[in-house]
Write a protein that holds these residues in place. Structure first.
Motif, PDB file in Angstrom:
ATOM      1  N   ALA A   1       0.828  -1.210   0.000  1.00  0.00           N
ATOM      2  CA  ALA A   1       0.000   0.000   0.000  1.00  0.00           C
ATOM      3  C   ALA A   1       0.852   1.245   0.000  1.00  0.00           C
ATOM      4  O   ALA A   1       0.485   2.264  -0.571  1.00  0.00           O
ATOM      5  N   ALA A   2       2.045   1.142   0.611  1.00  0.00           N
ATOM      6  CA  ALA A   2       2.892   2.331   0.702  1.00  0.00           C
ATOM      7  C   ALA A   2       3.311   2.811  -0.675  1.00  0.00           C
ATOM      8  O   ALA A   2       3.295   4.005  -0.958  1.00  0.00           O
ATOM      9  N   SER A   3       3.688   1.879  -1.560  1.00  0.00           N
ATOM     10  CA  SER A   3       4.081   2.300  -2.897  1.00  0.00           C
ATOM     11  C   SER A   3       2.879   2.700  -3.713  1.00  0.00           C
ATOM     12  O   SER A   3       2.960   3.549  -4.587  1.00  0.00           O
ATOM     13  N   ALA A   4       1.734   2.104  -3.448  1.00  0.00           N
ATOM     14  CA  ALA A   4       0.531   2.433  -4.216  1.00  0.00           C
ATOM     15  C   ALA A   4      -0.005   3.804  -3.865  1.00  0.00           C
ATOM     16  O   ALA A   4      -0.661   4.453  -4.666  1.00  0.00           O
ATOM     17  N   SER A   5       0.264   4.262  -2.648  1.00  0.00           N
ATOM     18  CA  SER A   5      -0.331   5.520  -2.209  1.00  0.00           C
ATOM     19  C   SER A   5       0.245   6.718  -2.931  1.00  0.00           C
ATOM     20  O   SER A   5      -0.338   7.782  -2.956  1.00  0.00           O
ATOM     21  N   ARG A   6       1.460   6.542  -3.534  1.00  0.00           N
ATOM     22  CA  ARG A   6       2.065   7.600  -4.339  1.00  0.00           C
ATOM     23  C   ARG A   6       2.145   8.898  -3.583  1.00  0.00           C
ATOM     24  O   ARG A   6       1.925   9.982  -4.111  1.00  0.00           O
ATOM     25  N   GLY A   7       2.436   8.821  -2.267  1.00  0.00           N
ATOM     26  CA  GLY A   7       2.668  10.009  -1.485  1.00  0.00           C
ATOM     27  C   GLY A   7       1.416  10.626  -0.904  1.00  0.00           C
ATOM     28  O   GLY A   7       1.451  11.711  -0.332  1.00  0.00           O
TER      29      GLY A   7
ATOM     30  N   ILE B   1       4.487  -0.056 -13.770  1.00  0.00           N
ATOM     31  CA  ILE B   1       3.793   0.946 -14.582  1.00  0.00           C
ATOM     32  C   ILE B   1       2.332   0.551 -14.788  1.00  0.00           C
ATOM     33  O   ILE B   1       1.422   1.372 -14.671  1.00  0.00           O
ATOM     34  N   VAL B   2       2.094  -0.716 -15.091  1.00  0.00           N
ATOM     35  CA  VAL B   2       0.724  -1.200 -15.287  1.00  0.00           C
ATOM     36  C   VAL B   2      -0.077  -1.035 -13.994  1.00  0.00           C
ATOM     37  O   VAL B   2      -1.236  -0.593 -14.009  1.00  0.00           O
ATOM     38  N   LYS B   3       0.517  -1.371 -12.861  1.00  0.00           N
ATOM     39  CA  LYS B   3      -0.171  -1.212 -11.575  1.00  0.00           C
ATOM     40  C   LYS B   3      -0.472   0.255 -11.289  1.00  0.00           C
ATOM     41  O   LYS B   3      -1.555   0.606 -10.802  1.00  0.00           O
ATOM     42  N   ALA B   4       0.479   1.150 -11.609  1.00  0.00           N
ATOM     43  CA  ALA B   4       0.265   2.575 -11.377  1.00  0.00           C
ATOM     44  C   ALA B   4      -0.858   3.116 -12.255  1.00  0.00           C
ATOM     45  O   ALA B   4      -1.689   3.927 -11.805  1.00  0.00           O
TER      46      ALA B   4
ATOM     47  N   LEU C   1       5.362   7.271 -16.401  1.00  0.00           N
ATOM     48  CA  LEU C   1       4.345   6.387 -15.833  1.00  0.00           C
ATOM     49  C   LEU C   1       4.850   5.607 -14.623  1.00  0.00           C
ATOM     50  O   LEU C   1       4.061   4.922 -13.959  1.00  0.00           O
ATOM     51  N   LEU C   2       6.146   5.704 -14.341  1.00  0.00           N
ATOM     52  CA  LEU C   2       6.669   4.985 -13.183  1.00  0.00           C
ATOM     53  C   LEU C   2       6.053   5.528 -11.892  1.00  0.00           C
ATOM     54  O   LEU C   2       5.852   6.736 -11.757  1.00  0.00           O
TER      55      LEU C   2
ATOM     56  N   GLN D   1      -4.400   4.870 -11.030  1.00  0.00           N
ATOM     57  CA  GLN D   1      -4.831   6.199 -11.474  1.00  0.00           C
ATOM     58  C   GLN D   1      -6.220   6.185 -12.108  1.00  0.00           C
ATOM     59  O   GLN D   1      -6.946   7.173 -12.050  1.00  0.00           O
ATOM     60  N   HIS D   2      -6.577   5.071 -12.727  1.00  0.00           N
ATOM     61  CA  HIS D   2      -7.837   4.995 -13.476  1.00  0.00           C
ATOM     62  C   HIS D   2      -8.751   3.915 -12.902  1.00  0.00           C
ATOM     63  O   HIS D   2      -9.498   3.272 -13.625  1.00  0.00           O
ATOM     64  N   ALA D   3      -8.692   3.757 -11.599  1.00  0.00           N
ATOM     65  CA  ALA D   3      -9.417   2.659 -10.957  1.00  0.00           C
ATOM     66  C   ALA D   3     -10.930   2.784 -11.088  1.00  0.00           C
ATOM     67  O   ALA D   3     -11.623   1.779 -11.218  1.00  0.00           O
TER      68      ALA D   3
END
Length: 375
Positions: free
Chosen positions: A5-11, A359-362, A207-208, A366-368
């Motif tokens: 979740a930490a990396s997914a939160s994008r800050g 990149i695909v996960k990001a 996209l990273l 973004q477009h969930a």
């Protein structure tokens, strides 16, 4: 496997925001199928990114043995991809949409090395990608290959077919820009389901996800991992045996140099006829402070490129070549020296595969909202 979740939160700040984005990432099924899987470089990168690889296809017998030795939980089809029925594979996987389809078809016919014969029948394998995309219905597709593929009519035909259901963009990249300790120029095709409503930027690195380390890694940053390893400890950590004259050439090679730096008495007559071509790197010694040159299917052979160890008078070992392709040092390889050399040179660098999966996960994060409505 759930992504962090930490990396997914994008800050993002606050528990609710982080939790919402984490849930959104999970809405993309972290499942994948790997076409032309080779020794498993792509699969390793996908697994590192949290994807579960459900199935893979690889024709080469020894590459398949290497793949199984490292990814025995994956349903591997060791046969010609033309003999694998896409509808049957989709049924075997339960008929559910997968998150990602990856492919790295044979590139020899498009490569600047060798003949580069665009009529090579292996090039037609590019066309099989659309067949599997139609039946597996992945949310995203990633294709990696040499730059020569970018303008080939077969790839353009595949992209035209995908364009009805996917937003598609090609990128010319250097793997070194994604943290691979090697210069390796490749074309990347990224296709995402139109339900994402995504506008793909001109630069793939945009996209990273935030926090992805794109620090340029040097050749020595990878080679140093094997510095204390012996051949007795690791059978793959072995260099090619050289004749006396080849050893003399190796000893004479300066860091960053090539055949032109050899003294006249050590030069081959055929070298003199190569002036003005792109073969200046043969009998070259790697610069330890720069990313390595591209690992090819002859990457442990000093007469075929800048593949001499930076500090020792020998070609690099198979293990060192694998480290420059960002394989884990514990990765198991099966086959003869020549076969393993070919497996390593043909592989997608593990870290590049990892970056593309992230990149695909990001994009999914973004477009969930659109993704959930289309699911």
């Amino acid at each position: 496997t759930s992504p962090r979740a930490a990396s997914a939160s994008r800050g993002a700040s606050g528990y609710s925001r982080a939790r919402a984005i984490s849930m959104r990432v999970v809405s993309l099924p972290l499942t994948a199928v790997d076409l032309f899987a080779g020794a498993g470089g792509t699969t390793q990168g996908l697994r590192d990114a949290g994807f579960r690889v459900l199935a893979a296809i690889e024709k080469d017998e020894e590459a398949a043995k290497t793949y199984r030795a490292n990814h025995d939980e994956v349903d591997l089809y060791n046969r010609d991809i033309q003999r694998v029925q896409a509808p049957a594979l989709a049924k075997r996987l339960g008929g559910e949409r997968i998150g990602l389809l990856t492919a790295c078809p044979p590139c020899q016919g498009f490569s600047t090395l060798g003949l580069g014969d665009t009529a090579d029948k292996r090039n037609d394998l590019v066309m099989t990608i659309s067949r599997f995309a139609e039946h597996l219905r992945p949310w995203a597709i990633v294709l990696e290959n040499v730059p020569g593929l970018a303008s080939d009519h077969r790839l353009l035909a595949v992209l035209a077919r995908l364009n009805d259901d996917y937003t598609v963009r090609q990128y010319l990249i250097d793997a070194a820009d994604f943290g691979v300790p090697q210069h390796r120029k490749r074309v990347i095709v990224l296709a995402v389901d139109r339900a994402f409503d995504a506008e793909l930027p001109a630069n793939l690195s945009e996209l990273l996800p935030d926090g992805f380390d794109t620090t340029k890694r040097t050749a020595w940053s990878a080679l140093a991992a094997a510095a204390e390893v012996t051949e007795e400890q690791d059978a793959v950590h072995r260099a090619r045996r050289s004749s006396d004259i080849v050893r003399r050439r190796i000893q004479a090679a300066p860091i960053g140099g090539g055949r032109a730096d050899l003294p006249p008495e050590l030069r081959l007559a055929c070298h003199e006829r190569l002036e003005g071509t792109n073969a200046t790197s043969i009998y070259g010694r790697m610069d330890p402070e720069q990313p390595s040159p591209t690992m090819t299917t002859r990457c442990t052979t000093p007469s075929c490129g800048r593949f001499i160890h930076p500090y020792e008078n020998r070609g690099i070992t198979l293990r060192e070549a694998a480290l420059l392709q960002s394989f884990p040092i514990t990765y198991s390889f099966k086959g003869s020296h020549q076969s393993i050399e070919r497996q390593i040179g043909n592989a997608v660098p593990v870290r590049l595969s990892y970056a593309l999966a992230e990149i695909v996960k990001a994009l999914a994060a973004q477009h969930a909202d659109a993704l959930e409505l289309a699911a």
